[in-house]
Design an enzyme around this catalytic site. Structure first.
Site, PDB file in Angstrom:
ATOM      1  N   TYR A 128      -2.388  -0.744  10.676  1.00 58.34           N
ATOM      2  CA  TYR A 128      -2.229  -1.108   9.266  1.00 58.34           C
ATOM      3  C   TYR A 128      -1.036  -0.385   8.652  1.00 58.34           C
ATOM      4  O   TYR A 128      -0.174  -1.004   8.004  1.00 58.34           O
ATOM      5  CB  TYR A 128      -3.507  -0.768   8.500  1.00 58.34           C
ATOM      6  CG  TYR A 128      -3.424  -0.987   7.006  1.00 58.34           C
ATOM      7  CD1 TYR A 128      -3.395  -2.282   6.482  1.00 58.34           C
ATOM      8  CD2 TYR A 128      -3.374   0.082   6.128  1.00 58.34           C
ATOM      9  CE1 TYR A 128      -3.315  -2.486   5.111  1.00 58.34           C
ATOM     10  CE2 TYR A 128      -3.303  -0.109   4.754  1.00 58.34           C
ATOM     11  CZ  TYR A 128      -3.270  -1.402   4.258  1.00 58.34           C
ATOM     12  OH  TYR A 128      -3.187  -1.597   2.899  1.00 58.34           O
TER      13      TYR A 128
ATOM     14  N   SER B 248       0.831  -1.195   0.000  1.00 59.73           N
ATOM     15  CA  SER B 248       0.000   0.000   0.000  1.00 59.73           C
ATOM     16  C   SER B 248       0.870   1.250   0.000  1.00 59.73           C
ATOM     17  O   SER B 248       2.018   1.235   0.458  1.00 59.73           O
ATOM     18  CB  SER B 248      -0.908   0.002   1.232  1.00 59.73           C
ATOM     19  OG  SER B 248      -1.535   1.262   1.400  1.00 59.73           O
TER      20      SER B 248
END
Length: 315
Positions: free
Chosen positions: A200, A187
């Site tokens: 995360y 990501s």
């Protein structure tokens, strides 16, 4: 002939140019698809390719592209039944004389105790490896204080400890042959942190740093390490005729990346061996640069976004 003479010269030029532009544009896209097809075949033909999450949208797209390109696939996932279904779909959509049957391995990064067995199974499939696509991921969005330590650990297992352990377990095979390519699909939050994604973002920063360090360590063995950072992978097309789905589609087009776009970028990265790729619209890329060169501005914008979200909820 008289009709053309009576027409305005500008209008005549436009009428003649439009078909040419259409033909040239169509030709460009056709040539682009041919080049991508050739890149796929040359970059993965007869090579052993591991996909750590073949059941995700991106995993299925990569499996289809690499299978058509003649790769020897090792497909990993949490469900044996779904892996078998994917294998059947690949076999039915291809020429068996030009492709190889896929090997299947159960893989769950949330179960770290199973990793030694998983590594052994992957190595037993063909006895060697050429390419590993690390595309597994687990996402959680919540205020930091609401997340339990168990959830933090689960995120780190899936997004960091799992991929790092698998890479370390499979690297000796590549080092002994002095060849290989490890590609991390990560990501963009491996480069910047966004509110309500503390655990995360931490896991994505950790795995980004691991592969950045690994790149320098294995270069002497002619092993390539690439990272591809995206905003998010769109899972599926939203349903039609609803206000929510229209907004979702608009948001996906603005910030998201489709599985086929990401798979195309993976193919190009495997071919040109670029070390780092960011696939995102301009705004997220600007945020990455702002975080590096104007950190105080970036922090202020993030804080303002949180305050705005809280104010909207209280209205």
């Amino acid at each position: 002939m008289d009709l053309l003479q009576d027409m305005d010269p500008v209008w005549t030029t436009t009428v003649l140019l439009v078909p040419c532009v259409v033909v040239l544009t169509a030709g460009f896209f056709y040539l682009y698809s041919v080049i991508i097809g050739l890149l796929t075949k040359t970059s993965v033909r007869n090579k052993v390719v591991v996909i750590t999450d073949a059941l995700s949208g991106l995993g299925k797209e990569c499996a289809a592209v690499f299978h058509r390109g003649g790769a020897r696939l090792i497909l990993c996932g949490k469900s044996w039944e779904k892996l078998e279904e994917l294998t059947d779909d690949l076999a039915n959509a291809s020429d068996p004389t030009l492709t190889f049957p896929s090997k299947l391995v159960l893989l769950d990064f949330g179960d770290m105790d199973s990793m030694p067995e998983v590594i052994s199974e992957i190595l037993e499939c063909y006895g060697c490896l050429d390419i590993i696509i690390f595309n597994s991921s687990m996402k959680v969005k919540a205020p930091a204080q609401t997340l339990s330590l168990e959830m933090d650990k689960l995120l780190m297992d899936n997004n960091y400890f799992g991929p790092a352990t698998l890479a370390k377990g499979l690297l000796p095979s590549m080092i002994s042959r002095r060849t290989g390519h490890l590609l991390l699909v990560n990501s963009i939050q491996g480069k910047l942190a966004v509110p309500f994604r503390s655990a995360y973002a931490a896991s994505k920063h950790a795995v980004q740093a691991f592969f950045d360090c690994l790149r320098a360590e294995v270069e002497e063995y002619s092993i390539s390490v690439s990272t591809i950072n995206h905003t998010f992978i769109s899972l599926s097309a939203p349903s039609e005729n609803t206000e929510t789905s229209i907004c979702s589609l608009s948001y996906t087009k603005k910030l998201g990346v489709s599985p086929d776009e990401a798979a195309t970028e993976i193919v190009k990265t495997l071919s040109n061996k670029r070390k780092e790729v960011v696939i995102s619209p301009s705004l997220p890329k600007m945020a990455v640069y702002a975080r590096s060169f104007f950190p105080n501005v970036f922090f202020a914008v993030m804080a303002a976004g949180v305050k705005h979200a809280e104010a909207s909820e209280n209205m």
